[in-house]
Design a protein around this motif. Sequence first.
Motif, PDB file in Angstrom:
ATOM      1  N   MET A   2      74.064  93.362  97.951  1.00 31.36           N
ATOM      2  CA  MET A   2      74.536  92.817  99.212  1.00 31.36           C
ATOM      3  C   MET A   2      76.054  92.862  99.280  1.00 31.36           C
ATOM      4  O   MET A   2      76.607  93.018 100.352  1.00 31.36           O
ATOM      5  N   ALA A   3      76.716  92.725  98.152  1.00 25.03           N
ATOM      6  CA  ALA A   3      78.169  92.740  98.139  1.00 25.03           C
ATOM      7  C   ALA A   3      78.708  94.103  98.574  1.00 25.03           C
ATOM      8  O   ALA A   3      79.742  94.177  99.243  1.00 25.03           O
ATOM      9  N   HIS A   4      77.978  95.153  98.197  1.00 25.94           N
ATOM     10  CA  HIS A   4      78.415  96.491  98.596  1.00 25.94           C
ATOM     11  C   HIS A   4      78.361  96.641 100.112  1.00 25.94           C
ATOM     12  O   HIS A   4      79.242  97.250 100.715  1.00 25.94           O
ATOM     13  N   PHE A   5      77.318  96.087 100.727  1.00 20.75           N
ATOM     14  CA  PHE A   5      77.188  96.172 102.178  1.00 20.75           C
ATOM     15  C   PHE A   5      78.319  95.408 102.861  1.00 20.75           C
ATOM     16  O   PHE A   5      78.898  95.885 103.841  1.00 20.75           O
ATOM     17  N   LYS A   6      78.655  94.239 102.334  1.00 21.67           N
ATOM     18  CA  LYS A   6      79.746  93.450 102.928  1.00 21.67           C
ATOM     19  C   LYS A   6      81.073  94.197 102.805  1.00 21.67           C
ATOM     20  O   LYS A   6      81.869  94.225 103.740  1.00 21.67           O
ATOM     21  N   ARG A   7      81.289  94.814 101.639  1.00 26.49           N
ATOM     22  CA  ARG A   7      82.519  95.574 101.423  1.00 26.49           C
ATOM     23  C   ARG A   7      82.585  96.749 102.406  1.00 26.49           C
ATOM     24  O   ARG A   7      83.618  97.028 102.997  1.00 26.49           O
ATOM     25  N   ALA A  53      59.656 102.380 107.942  1.00 30.28           N
ATOM     26  CA  ALA A  53      59.350 102.388 106.509  1.00 30.28           C
ATOM     27  C   ALA A  53      60.633 102.274 105.688  1.00 30.28           C
ATOM     28  O   ALA A  53      60.661 101.579 104.672  1.00 30.28           O
ATOM     29  N   GLY A  54      61.682 102.942 106.124  1.00 33.08           N
ATOM     30  CA  GLY A  54      62.961 102.859 105.420  1.00 33.08           C
ATOM     31  C   GLY A  54      63.532 101.453 105.455  1.00 33.08           C
ATOM     32  O   GLY A  54      64.035 100.945 104.451  1.00 33.08           O
ATOM     33  N   LEU A  55      63.454 100.809 106.620  1.00 34.21           N
ATOM     34  CA  LEU A  55      63.940  99.432 106.732  1.00 34.21           C
ATOM     35  C   LEU A  55      63.115  98.479 105.877  1.00 34.21           C
ATOM     36  O   LEU A  55      63.650  97.581 105.226  1.00 34.21           O
ATOM     37  N   LEU A  56      61.793  98.693 105.866  1.00 34.61           N
ATOM     38  CA  LEU A  56      60.924  97.851 105.041  1.00 34.61           C
ATOM     39  C   LEU A  56      61.239  98.036 103.565  1.00 34.61           C
ATOM     40  O   LEU A  56      61.344  97.058 102.805  1.00 34.61           O
ATOM     41  N   LEU A  57      61.425  99.273 103.155  1.00 37.37           N
ATOM     42  CA  LEU A  57      61.760  99.551 101.760  1.00 37.37           C
ATOM     43  C   LEU A  57      63.102  98.928 101.394  1.00 37.37           C
ATOM     44  O   LEU A  57      63.243  98.309 100.330  1.00 37.37           O
ATOM     45  N   ALA A  58      64.080  99.065 102.271  1.00 34.85           N
ATOM     46  CA  ALA A  58      65.408  98.503 101.996  1.00 34.85           C
ATOM     47  C   ALA A  58      65.351  96.983 101.898  1.00 34.85           C
ATOM     48  O   ALA A  58      66.095  96.380 101.130  1.00 34.85           O
ATOM     49  N   SER A  59      64.469  96.355 102.647  1.00 38.19           N
ATOM     50  CA  SER A  59      64.391  94.898 102.605  1.00 38.19           C
ATOM     51  C   SER A  59      63.620  94.395 101.389  1.00 38.19           C
ATOM     52  O   SER A  59      63.810  93.266 100.960  1.00 38.19           O
ATOM     53  N   THR A  60      62.747  95.230 100.813  1.00 39.05           N
ATOM     54  CA  THR A  60      61.967  94.771  99.659  1.00 39.05           C
ATOM     55  C   THR A  60      62.606  95.125  98.320  1.00 39.05           C
ATOM     56  O   THR A  60      62.219  94.575  97.294  1.00 39.05           O
ATOM     57  N   LEU A  61      63.569  96.041  98.302  1.00 36.72           N
ATOM     58  CA  LEU A  61      64.168  96.450  97.033  1.00 36.72           C
ATOM     59  C   LEU A  61      64.846  95.314  96.266  1.00 36.72           C
ATOM     60  O   LEU A  61      64.663  95.207  95.049  1.00 36.72           O
ATOM     61  N   PRO A  62      65.629  94.440  96.914  1.00 36.23           N
ATOM     62  CA  PRO A  62      66.253  93.351  96.141  1.00 36.23           C
ATOM     63  C   PRO A  62      65.219  92.433  95.481  1.00 36.23           C
ATOM     64  O   PRO A  62      65.381  92.046  94.327  1.00 36.23           O
ATOM     65  N   ALA A  63      64.142  92.109  96.194  1.00 33.08           N
ATOM     66  CA  ALA A  63      63.107  91.244  95.623  1.00 33.08           C
ATOM     67  C   ALA A  63      62.417  91.936  94.456  1.00 33.08           C
ATOM     68  O   ALA A  63      62.105  91.305  93.441  1.00 33.08           O
ATOM     69  N   ALA A  64      62.165  93.237  94.576  1.00 30.56           N
ATOM     70  CA  ALA A  64      61.525  93.980  93.485  1.00 30.56           C
ATOM     71  C   ALA A  64      62.441  94.013  92.264  1.00 30.56           C
ATOM     72  O   ALA A  64      61.967  93.889  91.124  1.00 30.56           O
ATOM     73  N   GLY A  65      63.728  94.149  92.480  1.00 31.11           N
ATOM     74  CA  GLY A  65      64.681  94.136  91.366  1.00 31.11           C
ATOM     75  C   GLY A  65      64.702  92.792  90.660  1.00 31.11           C
ATOM     76  O   GLY A  65      64.742  92.725  89.427  1.00 31.11           O
ATOM     77  N   ARG A  66      64.672  91.719  91.448  1.00 35.23           N
ATOM     78  CA  ARG A  66      64.650  90.382  90.845  1.00 35.23           C
ATOM     79  C   ARG A  66      63.364  90.157  90.059  1.00 35.23           C
ATOM     80  O   ARG A  66      63.381  89.585  88.962  1.00 35.23           O
TER      81      ARG A  66
END
Length: 88
Positions: A1-6, A48-61
């Motif tokens: 998320m920090a990269h997106f803010k930057r 599908a891209g938006l869904l994938l982008a929204s689930t990646l942080p949770a999958a990483g955690r």
Amino acid sequence: MAHFKRFAWAAGLLALAFPAAAKTVLAFVAALVALLLAHPAGACAAGAGLLLASTLPAAGRRAARAHRRRQVRGLMSTIRFDIAGGAR
């Protein structure tokens, strides 16, 4: 998320510095999105891209949590092994 803010801050500052270029880029992005969403397969791919982008942080955690659990289990089995007297 920090990269997106930057990236958002950098894009905003560039837009303030070069408003004509920002309008051109924004118009290009808007045309690209309109073209993509005009086709059903494109709309489905964008969703599908938006869904994938929204689930990646949770999958990483979740993966990090599972890794920590495995580390703790390994540590606990080592401690039990040492308490029991180890390999004699």
